[in-house]
Scaffold this motif. Structure first.
Motif, mmCIF file in Angstrom:
data_model
loop_
_atom_site.group_PDB
_atom_site.id
_atom_site.type_symbol
_atom_site.label_atom_id
_atom_site.label_comp_id
_atom_site.label_asym_id
_atom_site.label_seq_id
_atom_site.Cartn_x
_atom_site.Cartn_y
_atom_site.Cartn_z
ATOM 1 N N PHE A 82 30.191 42.362 50.099
ATOM 2 C CA PHE A 82 30.133 43.816 50.182
ATOM 3 C C PHE A 82 31.454 44.390 49.704
ATOM 4 C CE2 PHE A 82 27.122 42.309 53.318
ATOM 5 C CZ PHE A 82 26.017 43.099 53.062
ATOM 6 N N SER A 83 31.386 45.539 49.035
ATOM 7 C CA SER A 83 32.605 46.160 48.519
ATOM 8 C C SER A 83 32.969 47.452 49.240
ATOM 9 C CB SER A 83 32.471 46.426 47.022
ATOM 10 O OG SER A 83 31.364 47.266 46.775
ATOM 11 N N GLN A 84 32.047 47.977 50.066
ATOM 12 C CA GLN A 84 32.337 49.229 50.770
ATOM 13 C C GLN A 84 31.456 49.370 52.005
ATOM 14 O OE1 GLN A 84 31.597 52.393 48.034
ATOM 15 N NE2 GLN A 84 29.502 51.763 47.604
ATOM 16 N N GLU A 174 23.846 40.771 44.998
ATOM 17 C CA GLU A 174 24.920 41.757 45.014
ATOM 18 C C GLU A 174 24.565 42.960 44.149
ATOM 19 O OE1 GLU A 174 28.136 39.271 43.792
ATOM 20 O OE2 GLU A 174 28.347 38.408 45.794
ATOM 21 N N ALA A 175 23.883 42.718 43.035
ATOM 22 C CA ALA A 175 23.478 43.812 42.144
ATOM 23 C C ALA A 175 22.444 44.720 42.802
ATOM 24 C CB ALA A 175 22.931 43.248 40.837
ATOM 25 N N LEU A 176 21.761 44.232 43.849
ATOM 26 C CA LEU A 176 20.733 45.020 44.535
ATOM 27 C C LEU A 176 21.279 45.851 45.699
ATOM 28 C CD1 LEU A 176 17.837 42.409 44.693
ATOM 29 C CD2 LEU A 176 18.124 44.269 43.052
ATOM 30 N N ILE A 177 22.462 45.514 46.177
ATOM 31 C CA ILE A 177 23.024 46.215 47.336
ATOM 32 C C ILE A 177 23.159 47.697 47.012
ATOM 33 C CG2 ILE A 177 25.053 46.483 48.820
ATOM 34 C CD1 ILE A 177 25.473 43.466 48.572
ATOM 35 N N GLY A 178 22.561 48.518 47.845
ATOM 36 C CA GLY A 178 22.599 49.955 47.661
ATOM 37 C C GLY A 178 21.578 50.480 46.656
ATOM 38 N N ARG A 179 20.866 49.585 45.969
ATOM 39 C CA ARG A 179 19.889 49.996 44.954
ATOM 40 C C ARG A 179 18.451 49.846 45.423
ATOM 41 N NH1 ARG A 179 20.331 46.967 39.592
ATOM 42 N NH2 ARG A 179 18.768 48.515 39.072
#
Length: 195
Positions: A82-84, A174-179
């Protein structure tokens, strides 16, 4: 009295914004959450690296349930980072008050190359049409067919469930996080896989 960091305030804020130093936590002061108390910076009594935290560390956070701990550890074991806080809050469906209680204790250190953050409305992996998913996700045809077949069998619960059932690499998750989101299964007959 809290011990001040040796860096000047501007350098400290830059390092905090980059995630190299923990953010200054807030303390309760007459119902408010100020960044400073009597001119001294407030430092947390403990912090966790979100992308390396243990079950025991997650359990220290107020309101962190065993279901949340299990999901976070499964994603971590799958290599997801996670980045945020916003991504973590969306994944766990955290209320705003809980986010603010967690914020001072979380450090987001990225281990490896940082991903680009997406800017679009979330896809519903359990309900959106195969055509919409295919055109948005841009996955290989075989992976798309597995996704459709698996969601017919049983709706996906969360990102950890998706990763395990489709054997996705960490970069894909990771590309799906938040999407993406995981709504209810679509009503009516299932669409056959394309092929």
């Amino acid at each position: 009295m809290a011990r001040r960091h040796w860096l000047d305030p501007l350098a400290r804020r830059v390092l905090q914004a980059m995630g190299d130093l923990p953010r200054e936590p807030a303390r309760v002061n007459e119902g408010r959450w100020p960044a400073e108390v009597e001119g001294e910076s407030v430092t947390p009594s403990w912090c966790i690296d979100v992308n390396r935290a243990t079950a025991e560390q997650w359990r220290q956070l107020p309101g962190c349930s065993e279901v949340m701990v299990d999901q976070l550890l499964r994603l971590q074991q799958g290599g997801v980072q996670f980045s945020q806080l916003e991504d973590l809050a969306q994944l766990l469906d955290l209320p705003e008050l809980l986010c603010e209680q967690w914020r001072p204790h979380l450090i987001f250190r990225w281990h490896g190359d940082a991903p680009q953050l997406p800017e679009q409305a979330p896809l519903d992996l359990n309900a959106d049409s195969p055509k919409v998913l295919s055109s948005t996700l841009l996955w290989p045809e075989e992976r798309m067919q597995r996704l459709i077949a698996e969601r017919r069998r049983e709706p996906f619960q969360n990102l950890a469930d998706l990763q395990e059932r489709l054997c996705l690499p960490p970069s894909a998750v990771e590309a799906l996080i938040g999407r993406v989101r995981f709504g209810a299964r679509p009503a009516g007959p299932s669409l056959p896989p394309r092929g």
